[in-house]
Scaffold this active site. Structure first.
Site, PDB file in Angstrom:
ATOM      1  CB  CYS A   1      38.831  49.116  35.117  1.00  0.00           C
ATOM      2  SG  CYS A   1      38.807  50.149  33.698  1.00  0.00           S
TER       3      CYS A   1
ATOM      4  CG  HIS B   1      40.482  45.126  33.352  1.00  0.00           C
ATOM      5  ND1 HIS B   1      39.235  44.737  33.686  1.00  0.00           N
ATOM      6  CD2 HIS B   1      40.500  46.395  32.815  1.00  0.00           C
ATOM      7  CE1 HIS B   1      38.515  45.838  33.347  1.00  0.00           C
ATOM      8  NE2 HIS B   1      39.248  46.781  32.819  1.00  0.00           N
TER       9      HIS B   1
ATOM     10  CD  GLU C   1      39.955  41.663  34.830  1.00  0.00           C
ATOM     11  OE1 GLU C   1      39.115  42.435  34.472  1.00  0.00           O
ATOM     12  OE2 GLU C   1      40.626  42.265  36.269  1.00  0.00           O
TER      13      GLU C   1
END
Length: 543
Positions: free
Chosen positions: A380, A515, A517
């Site tokens: 990001c 993102h 994750e």
């Protein structure tokens, strides 16, 4: 028939209700049941999207664009079930809905009160979209005794009565502390916590007791006697080495068996916990160790990067190595020569963030990774820093920056307020409620053939990932930046939004606007983190 389990917490905060809820969900799944987990948060914010990371920790974003509590990340990582905006409700959201109904005249002139209007809205939030599920697990945020939690406790009390004991269960998580001077565990805090629950009309059916050592049988029976539960329903929750060991620990303590017994379901057969045992074995017995420097802005509170830390652990699991995280405040790299601290690390990660503070240090970390050929992952804001670094130091654009920090000469990163989502154009306004101009939720991206990132994704031509950002890399600088060596290897389907950048002549350098994750799981590590840690292992063998 859907059964509901309500999980509350007492004595102190941060006991791990989220992990307990997620672990119970995983155990029920291992026995073949379908589950869904929900979180009720007793704060007045509509959602955590505008809260400081130091106040709240990470904001977990769902596929449908909801900004939610970080516990929903635990739910997804433990069960693999994707959460939605319906799975997190706050006091602020509930009150907003009720007030909107009152303004529309839905209550036909009635006096709008906490009971029944607020409690009815809470019950509706709990029951929404649950048809066909075997279990719905509902975690109540906060601590029993807090004034903010009272409407939620009243709502689940009512719901427990309406559903009946065969379809509803109350589980209470408490602390049984060890007092060194007395040399014993103390049960009184648990007794008083249950008394607080009884004061609002809730009798728990099970107690999960956090402790740092086994609870003697006599103390367990004492808790059962004074708290009016079966001795088998007093479940010790011992500290373990990794959170992924919690489902195994809870099963050995009888948690899932007692829940099934309460609902009159078969509970003698053993659940299939094979994948959890394999994960724990890998974490306990790694074949090596790599060090990853995480150069961020909110490193004083690691909950700000909860999913990120877990995703890096998942990358380690995929490569059978331990991942040691070196959390670095990016501001320190704004001092001359300070970036030398990164000497010897096996990978550098610059995570997401907002605002100008610390950006100079992040850019220095990007430059270090590029020039020293250290594996790099920018997420990001981290990708935007990689683009700015390339523009300034490779493309001959020293005035390159982001309009997030104010007017600039070369806006290689800028604000967009509309973009394509499927076949529609989506627009956001700064005055809107849902994140304002934020780009939120799952969006598709197309990957350039022959790129590193396409290989990382198993040669997938199209991917879908979750976003949470306002600013975008300016596509108009693509030709200038690619001429300088930075490849735009992933774009939005319409080709207007750069989603991924990389350096073809670097061992492993990838920046992503999304993102990753948020979609990683211990039993299904995200390919970017598996690939990043694999590159770090290779780097470890070189240094």
């Amino acid at each position: 028939m859907t059964r509901y389990v309500f999980i509350t917490g007492g004595v102190v905060s941060s006991l791990g209700k989220g992990i307990a809820s997620a672990s119970l969900g995983a155990l029920l799944q291992a026995r073949g049941y379908s589950v869904r987990l929900r979180k009720l948060d007793p704060y007045l914010n509509v959602d955590p999207g505008t809260m400081s990371p130091y106040q709240h920790g990470e904001v977990f974003v769902t596929d449908d664009g909801a900004e939610t509590d970080l516990d929903l990340g635990h739910y997804e990582r433990f069960t693999g079930v994707h959460a939605t905006k319906s799975d997190n409700a706050t006091t602020g959201r509930i009150y907003s809905e009720v007030i909107a109904r009152e303004r529309r005249g839905d209550y036909l002139g009635a006096t709008v009160q906490v009971i029944p209007h607020i409690t009815d809205a809470i019950k509706q939030a709990i029951l929404r979209e649950t048809a066909g599920l075997d279990f719905v697990l509902v975690e109540i945020g906060g601590t029993v005794g807090d004034i903010e939690s009272l409407p939620f406790l009243e709502a689940i009390r009512q719901l427990g009565n309406e559903l009946g004991p065969h379809d509803a269960m109350f589980v209470h998580l408490t602390l049984v502390p060890y007092i060194p001077s007395a040399g014993e565990l103390k049960t009184k805090p648990t007794q008083h916590s249950v008394k607080e629950l009884l004061n609002v009309g809730i009798q728990p059916h099970m107690l999960i007791c956090r402790c740092d050592r086994p609870i003697p049988e006599g103390e367990r029976r004492k808790i059962a006697l004074f708290c009016n539960v079966r001795p088998e329903a007093v479940v010790p929750a011992l500290d373990v080495g990794t959170i992924y060991e919690v489902p195994i620990s809870y099963h050995e303590a009888g948690l899932d068996r007692e829940v099934l017994r309460h609902f009159g379901l078969p509970h003698d057969a053993e659940p299939d916990l094979g994948r959890w045992r394999r994960i724990v074995e890998t974490v306990r017995n790694p074949e090596g160790e790599v060090t990853i420097a995480v150069v961020g802005k909110y490193t004083n509170l690691l909950d700000s990067y909860k999913s990120l830390g877990e995703a890096l652990t998942h990358g380690g699991i995929a490569n059978r190595v331990r991942v040691r995280l070196d959390w670095v405040d990016s501001e320190i790299f704004e001092q001359p020569g300070a970036v030398a601290r990164l000497d010897g690390v096996h990978g550098i990660l610059v995570p997401g963030g907002f605002g100008e503070r610390g950006t100079g240090g992040k850019i220095e970390a990007v430059r270090f990774a590029r020039e020293r050929h250290v594996p790099f992952l920018g997420i990001c804001f981290g990708m935007q820093m990689a683009v700015i670094e390339a523009a300034r130091n490779l493309a001959g654009l020293p005035g390159a920056s982001s309009t997030e920090f104010g007017p600039c000469e070369v806006p290689v990163v800028g604000l967009l307020t509309e973009w394509a989502r499927g076949n529609e154009i989506e627009r956001r306004a700064a005055e809107g409620d849902l994140g304002g101009t934020m780009r939120l939720g799952a969006y598709a991206a197309t990957l350039v053939e022959g790129s590193l990132v396409r290989a990382v994704y198993g040669d997938a031509a199209t991917i879908e990932e979750r976003h949470r950002h306002r600013y975008e890399v300016n596509i108009h600088y693509r030709e200038r930046l690619e001429s300088a060596g930075l490849r735009f290897s992933g774009l939005s389907p319409d080709g207007l939004l750069p989603e991924i950048v990389e350096y073809p002549d670097h061992p492993w350098f990838i920046g992503v606007q999304y993102h990753p994750e948020l979609k990683s799981k211990p039993f299904d590590p995200h390919p970017l983190f598996a690939g990043f840690i694999e590159a770090a292992v290779k780097q470890m063998r070189l240094v």
